[in-house]
Write a protein that holds these residues in place. Sequence first.
Motif, PDB file in Angstrom:
ATOM      1  N   LYS A   3       0.829  -1.208   0.000  1.00  9.83           N
ATOM      2  CA  LYS A   3       0.000   0.000   0.000  1.00  9.83           C
ATOM      3  C   LYS A   3       0.863   1.258   0.000  1.00  9.83           C
ATOM      4  N   ALA A   4       1.987   1.205   0.696  1.00  5.49           N
ATOM      5  CA  ALA A   4       2.883   2.367   0.743  1.00  5.49           C
ATOM      6  C   ALA A   4       3.526   2.611  -0.613  1.00  5.49           C
ATOM      7  N   ILE A   5       3.934   1.542  -1.282  1.00  9.72           N
ATOM      8  CA  ILE A   5       4.517   1.699  -2.620  1.00  9.72           C
ATOM      9  C   ILE A   5       3.495   2.336  -3.558  1.00  9.72           C
TER      10      ILE A   5
ATOM     11  N   ILE B  48       3.281  -4.184 -11.427  1.00 11.23           N
ATOM     12  CA  ILE B  48       4.395  -3.941 -10.507  1.00 11.23           C
ATOM     13  C   ILE B  48       4.028  -4.359  -9.092  1.00 11.23           C
ATOM     14  N   ILE B  49       2.840  -3.980  -8.642  1.00  8.00           N
ATOM     15  CA  ILE B  49       2.406  -4.346  -7.289  1.00  8.00           C
ATOM     16  C   ILE B  49       2.289  -5.866  -7.157  1.00  8.00           C
ATOM     17  N   GLY B  50       1.783  -6.518  -8.199  1.00  9.95           N
ATOM     18  CA  GLY B  50       1.680  -7.977  -8.164  1.00  9.95           C
ATOM     19  C   GLY B  50       3.041  -8.645  -8.071  1.00  9.95           C
ATOM     20  N   ALA B  51       4.005  -8.126  -8.833  1.00 13.06           N
ATOM     21  CA  ALA B  51       5.358  -8.692  -8.794  1.00 13.06           C
ATOM     22  C   ALA B  51       5.988  -8.506  -7.419  1.00 13.06           C
ATOM     23  N   TRP B  52       5.783  -7.320  -6.852  1.00 13.51           N
ATOM     24  CA  TRP B  52       6.341  -7.071  -5.522  1.00 13.51           C
ATOM     25  C   TRP B  52       5.647  -7.915  -4.452  1.00 13.51           C
TER      26      TRP B  52
END
Length: 399
Positions: A104-106, A118-122
């Motif tokens: 959530k912060a990213i 990107i969020i899924g990869a992270w």
Amino acid sequence: MLSQKTIDIVKSTAPILETHGVEITTYFYKTLFEAHPELLNVFNHANQSQGRQQTALANTVYAAAMYIDQLEVLLPTVKQIAQKHRSLTVKPEHYPIVGEYLLKAIKGVLGDAATDEIIGAWGEAYGVIAQVFIDIEKEMYAEAAEKSGGWEDFKEFIVEKKVTESSLITSFYLKAKDGVPVPWYLPGQYITIRLSIPGHQYLLNRQYSLSQTPGSDCFRISVKREADYNPQGKVSNYLHDRLNVGDTIEVSPPAGDFYLEKEEQPVALISGGVGITPMMAMLGSIAENEPNRKTVFIHAARNKDAHAFGKEAAALVEKLNDGKMYIAYEAKKDESEVCDITGYVSQAFLQQVVDPNSVCYVCGPVPFMRAVVSHLTALGFSENNVKYEFFGPALALEA
């Protein structure tokens, strides 16, 4: 196992995280604590207010992105952090919470740049990294509990004795309330204490080096009153002013990867200020178990009044067959104060008194460690022969 596509996405975002890392981790801690205030029991509030925790986490996240396909490179750092986690009783159930708020912060900081891909990869990468920590910490919990006199999380200890060591440092001798002798620990390791302070809603914890030779029936921690900066140290001032003989605090088992290793080569113990505390355990261990080991003990203090353990350290050095002690005072109050150096520990002085084959242990304020480690590196000491300890979250020593 992560797919190559996930690895590529995570590594490609590393420059963004390097630029916005502290902003992301600051956002992370704010939203995490708002949603889960109970986790405030785990974190050092002073490190939060000074930004040290945010910077340390940002460095860790950036390193994870850079080496997501070579996590073995990060294993020494992972083990160091895992020691802290174990001492604070971080458990597997905490990791999904942290992961949720880190993602959530990213997204919150990067906005539209943080695409679903990107969020899924992270998210995938975080799961792999978290499992590495969980597995290592599981082994550490088991090891702490299985030791003679050991236990897993926190248990109650009673203050048996309180001793003023200098104008800044006071020692506390802690005995287990259940009467069980404390477990053996490695000289240089620390314990975490946890206590309730009036006016604070949540329990507070701090980590303090064990400052006496292993093998006693109690722990000794030696605490500096933190009064130089705002906010002043809530816990250290409470311990100095309010914690008395007979009082009870909670303690977790000894932890830490900064400790004296038994080796043939000479040793140099170099400390500044309260950084002397792990060195006292190391020096005592050498005197007791390796009296023939060539040893140099160097300590820097503000002045004689702030110099702790002077007589105790001198007595231990006297037990060594080849031991030397040198004292540096930043400034003398008057000429009656006797020391080997007035000012700072210099490269020339280290070259003069430290055997070039020594393994060097360094502990103290970050500027002190930065200077000493820089001097030793310039003198040709290898990275493997220069070991240092941070009090609090590890930060880069480079200026």
